[in-house]
Scaffold this motif. Structure first.
Motif, short mmCIF file in Angstrom:
data_model
loop_
_atom_site.label_atom_id
_atom_site.label_comp_id
_atom_site.label_asym_id
_atom_site.label_seq_id
_atom_site.Cartn_x
_atom_site.Cartn_y
_atom_site.Cartn_z
N ARG A 234 0.85 -1.19 0.00
CA ARG A 234 0.00 0.00 0.00
C ARG A 234 0.88 1.24 0.00
NH1 ARG A 234 -2.38 -0.63 4.63
NH2 ARG A 234 -4.06 -1.89 3.76
N GLY A 235 0.65 2.12 -0.94
CA GLY A 235 1.30 3.42 -0.92
C GLY A 235 0.46 4.39 -0.10
N VAL A 236 1.08 5.10 0.82
CA VAL A 236 0.36 5.99 1.73
C VAL A 236 0.89 7.41 1.57
CG1 VAL A 236 -0.26 6.46 4.12
CG2 VAL A 236 0.06 4.11 3.36
N TYR A 237 -0.03 8.33 1.30
CA TYR A 237 0.33 9.75 1.22
C TYR A 237 -0.35 10.49 2.35
CZ TYR A 237 0.56 14.60 -0.29
OH TYR A 237 0.77 15.96 -0.34
N ALA A 238 0.43 11.16 3.19
CA ALA A 238 -0.10 11.89 4.34
C ALA A 238 -0.23 13.37 4.01
CB ALA A 238 0.81 11.71 5.55
N GLY A 278 3.85 13.67 3.52
CA GLY A 278 4.86 12.62 3.48
C GLY A 278 4.33 11.40 2.75
N PHE A 279 5.22 10.46 2.48
CA PHE A 279 4.85 9.26 1.74
C PHE A 279 5.53 8.05 2.36
CE2 PHE A 279 5.50 6.12 -1.64
CZ PHE A 279 4.19 5.97 -2.09
N GLY A 280 4.80 6.93 2.36
CA GLY A 280 5.35 5.69 2.87
C GLY A 280 4.75 4.49 2.16
N VAL A 281 5.34 3.33 2.37
CA VAL A 281 4.89 2.09 1.73
C VAL A 281 4.69 1.02 2.79
CG1 VAL A 281 5.45 0.27 0.09
CG2 VAL A 281 6.07 2.64 -0.43
N THR A 282 3.55 0.32 2.69
CA THR A 282 3.20 -0.75 3.63
C THR A 282 3.19 -2.09 2.91
OG1 THR A 282 1.71 0.82 4.73
CG2 THR A 282 1.53 -1.50 5.34
N THR A 304 4.68 1.08 8.53
CA THR A 304 4.86 2.06 7.46
C THR A 304 5.76 3.18 7.95
OG1 THR A 304 2.60 1.58 6.73
CG2 THR A 304 3.68 3.53 5.79
N ARG A 305 6.92 3.29 7.38
CA ARG A 305 7.84 4.36 7.77
C ARG A 305 7.38 5.66 7.12
NH1 ARG A 305 12.30 7.25 6.22
NH2 ARG A 305 13.91 7.61 7.82
N MET A 306 6.99 6.63 7.93
CA MET A 306 6.52 7.92 7.43
C MET A 306 7.39 9.04 7.98
SD MET A 306 3.80 7.50 5.48
CE MET A 306 3.04 9.12 5.51
N ARG A 307 7.77 9.95 7.13
CA ARG A 307 8.46 11.17 7.54
C ARG A 307 7.72 12.34 6.92
NH1 ARG A 307 9.77 7.89 10.34
NH2 ARG A 307 11.84 7.21 11.03
N LEU A 308 7.20 13.22 7.78
CA LEU A 308 6.38 14.33 7.32
C LEU A 308 7.23 15.59 7.19
CD1 LEU A 308 3.22 13.81 9.57
CD2 LEU A 308 3.71 12.88 7.29
N LYS A 309 7.13 16.23 6.04
CA LYS A 309 7.89 17.46 5.76
C LYS A 309 7.01 18.66 6.10
CE LYS A 309 11.44 19.72 3.99
NZ LYS A 309 11.72 19.61 2.54
N TYR A 379 7.54 21.57 14.46
CA TYR A 379 6.79 22.30 13.44
C TYR A 379 7.62 23.40 12.78
CZ TYR A 379 3.26 19.59 15.65
OH TYR A 379 2.57 18.53 16.15
N GLU A 380 8.92 23.28 12.88
CA GLU A 380 9.79 24.23 12.19
C GLU A 380 9.67 24.05 10.68
OE1 GLU A 380 13.73 23.67 13.54
OE2 GLU A 380 13.34 24.33 15.60
N ASP A 381 9.66 25.14 9.99
CA ASP A 381 9.52 25.09 8.54
C ASP A 381 10.67 24.30 7.92
OD1 ASP A 381 8.31 25.90 6.04
OD2 ASP A 381 10.02 27.25 5.78
N GLY A 382 10.31 23.35 7.04
CA GLY A 382 11.31 22.57 6.33
C GLY A 382 11.79 21.34 7.06
N LYS A 383 11.35 21.13 8.30
CA LYS A 383 11.83 20.00 9.08
C LYS A 383 11.07 18.73 8.72
CE LYS A 383 13.24 18.89 13.80
NZ LYS A 383 13.32 19.41 15.18
N SER A 384 11.73 17.57 8.83
CA SER A 384 11.11 16.28 8.59
C SER A 384 10.97 15.54 9.92
CB SER A 384 11.96 15.44 7.64
OG SER A 384 11.39 14.19 7.40
N ILE A 385 9.74 15.06 10.22
CA ILE A 385 9.50 14.43 11.52
C ILE A 385 8.93 13.01 11.32
CG2 ILE A 385 9.06 16.64 12.62
CD1 ILE A 385 6.05 15.82 12.59
#
Length: 539
Positions: A234-238, A278-282, A304-309, A379-385
């Motif tokens: 499954r492709g996941v888009y957050a 962000g995007f991840g794959v399950t 699902t490994r997710m990193r939100l920009k 929530y800093e601009d440009g940060k990935s969490i």
């Protein structure tokens, strides 16, 4: 200023978890059939593309399609009690009731399977994670809690400055009674400024949105006539957005902006506006085995490994000018009391450079800077969490005693504690989520199927994990509905399910000063209603 530590976090996180069915951050109400029978893992049906993909391999040859619509309403209830709330000049009571409301009028999902010989080519699309939208028109208890504590601290600072001012005046040979009267009437702890009791007022608001859109593709294969396996992904888009504020903060009769930057009426306002994506794959594996009237299934979804920009436009106040603004205000007060400019400047410098005042100011600024770093880092601009979706184990069993009756039961385990979250908040959980389900379907006549189901959701919550920014509570869900067989290849599902949430009671001890403690009580609950309809087609 504790206000800036907690209120920013509160605005950023509130409303992010309005999950309708499933784990802490996973939606499982992916079909209308689920709404009428909350135990789907043991069933062989088109919505098995999500619930039991290996079992969908046993559907008849050809194309099978399910188009689902659901309408979802949810409310979140938080009852607070805190003694400092009585200092709110607009609501002078210790009790607070906060209500968040969420509406998803169009929650779609689609399942499709094309069975050819021993193969089953499958696809599923829907909102598989996140939680939708939630709005708190009056903010949250954690907002007001920190505002109330900030007001108490500001009043304490005002008393410290006024005490130092009295000592400075005495050094300039001002008689003690005159110095006390002068400061008492015009000091920062007087009623026209901060006051002595920590009175306050403020306006706050929060709106959060979080959707994890998912599209899965996979292939099932019948190893034998009664044993099938499945592999897919499954492709996941957050897509997330948070907007909130705390405005018009006033301590006593003193608007806070006047001591931060009196030239800007919004200099004390806190505003957060953050978009995340962000995007991840399950990866997904499944197996299904039929044995006479019994059916057994299992499915495993990997983490699902997710990193939100982050893309943010935030506004946070600064207390860097606090000392200078206090000096200007103090200087003006002294000159209004017949001091010369030189005398006022000298007394002001002596007052604000005293050990008591500098110590209080230094501690306040250090706490502020630490709070900004801790609270805004996510929530800093440009940060990935990190924002992982957990791995899931789902097992089910189905039993068909006769052609008109079908019974199902299931179990899910969500590895929430292993799903990486910001600052390792997942580690505060005692364990992952466990769900138990059971359902029944009965055909009173060939054209109609009646059904009902039950699901118990039990989270591994700890007191440390609970707060009003992103809470869940264990629950019991009941669903019912029917399916109409319009023809051999066309069916309509209608469903309704309601979730009965438990109330989670928490109490924390707050150390206000070295000698003063307070108890902050927060009781959490929700209500939930889901209506659904779907069309199933065979080709």
């Amino acid at each position: 200023m504790k206000l800036l530590k907690a209120a920013i976090v509160a605005m950023a996180l509130s409303g992010t978890q309005v999950v309708w069915a499933g784990g802490i951050n996973t939606n499982t109400n992916m079909s209308t059939a689920f709404g009428r029978n909350l135990s789907r893992e043991g069933a062989i049906s088109i919505d098995g593309v999500y619930f039991n993909p290996a079992g969908a391999t046993f559907l008849s040859p050809g194309l099978h399609l399910s188009i689902n619509w659901q309408l979802i309403t949810q409310h979140r209830y938080i009852d607070n009690n805190y003694e400092l709330f009585a200092n709110n000049t607009e609501k002078p009571t210790t009790n607070r009731n906060f209500k968040g409301h969420s509406l998803a009028p169009f929650f779609p999902s689609v399942q499709a399977a094309y069975n050819w010989h021993r193969f089953s080519f499958q696809a599923n699309a829907g909102v598989g994670g996140g939680g939708g939208k939630c709005t708190f028109d009056d903010g949250l208890g954690s907002f007001e809690k920190i505002v109330s504590e900030t007001a108490l601290a500001a009043s304490g600072l005002a008393r410290t400055v006024d005490g130092a001012l009295v000592n400075s005046l005495k050094r300039f040979d001002v008689p003690g009674d005159i110095a006390n009267n002068m400061v008492g009437a015009n000091g920062f702890s007087s009623d026209q400024y901060f006051g002595k009791q920590g009175k306050y007022s403020a306006q706050s608001y929060m709106r959060g949105r979080q959707y994890y859109y998912g599209v899965s593709l996979g292939v099932g294969y019948k190893l034998t006539d009664d044993l099938s396996v499945f592999a897919g992904a499954r492709g996941v888009y957050a897509s997330c957005n948070y907007y909130g504020y705390v405005r018009n903060i006033k301590v006593g009769n003193m608007p806070l902006y006047q001591v931060l930057d009196p030239t800007k009426t919004n200099s004390a306002d806190i505003e957060l506006s953050c978009d995340q994506s962000g995007f991840g794959v399950t990866p997904i594996l499944g197996i299904d085995y039929r044995l006479g009237k019994w059916n057994f299934s299992a499915k495993y979804e990997f983490k699902t490994r997710m990193r939100l920009k982050n893309s943010s436009v935030n506004q946070f106040p600064s207390i860097g000018n606090l000392s200078d603004n206090l000096a200007k205000a103090l200087n003006a007060t002294l000159q209004n009391n017949n001091m010369t400019a030189d005398q006022a400047t000298t007394i002001t410098d002596k007052t604000l450079s005293s050990e008591e005042v500098t110590g209080t100011m230094t501690a306040l600024k250090a706490h502020f800077d630490q709070g900004i770093k801790e609270a805004t880092g996510e929530y800093e601009d440009g940060k990935s969490i990190p924002a992982d979706l957990p791995g899931i184990v789902a097992v089910g069993v189905g039993y068909t005693p006769n052609d008109a009756l079908r019974l199902t039961a299931g179990f899910h385990y969500y590895f929430d504690k292993q799903a990486h979250a910001y600052n390792n908040r997942n580690k505060l959980l005692k364990r992952g989520t466990m769900e138990y389900s059971a359902g029944v379907e009965y055909d009173p006549i060939k054209l109609v199927t009646l059904s009902a189901g039950y699901q118990r959701t039990n989270y591994g919550l700890s007191d440390e994990y609970m707060d009003d920014k992103s809470f869940v509570v264990s629950s019991n869900s009941f669903g019912t509905g029917f399916m109409i067989h319009l023809s051999k290849k066309t069916r309509v599902n209608v469903s309704y399910f309601h979730t009965f949430y438990e109330t989670k009671n928490t109490e924390k001890t707050v150390q206000l000063t070295e000698k003063q403690q307070a108890h902050y009580v927060a009781n959490y609950s929700r209500s939930n209603n889901v209506f659904g309809a779907s069309l199933e087609l065979d080709f």
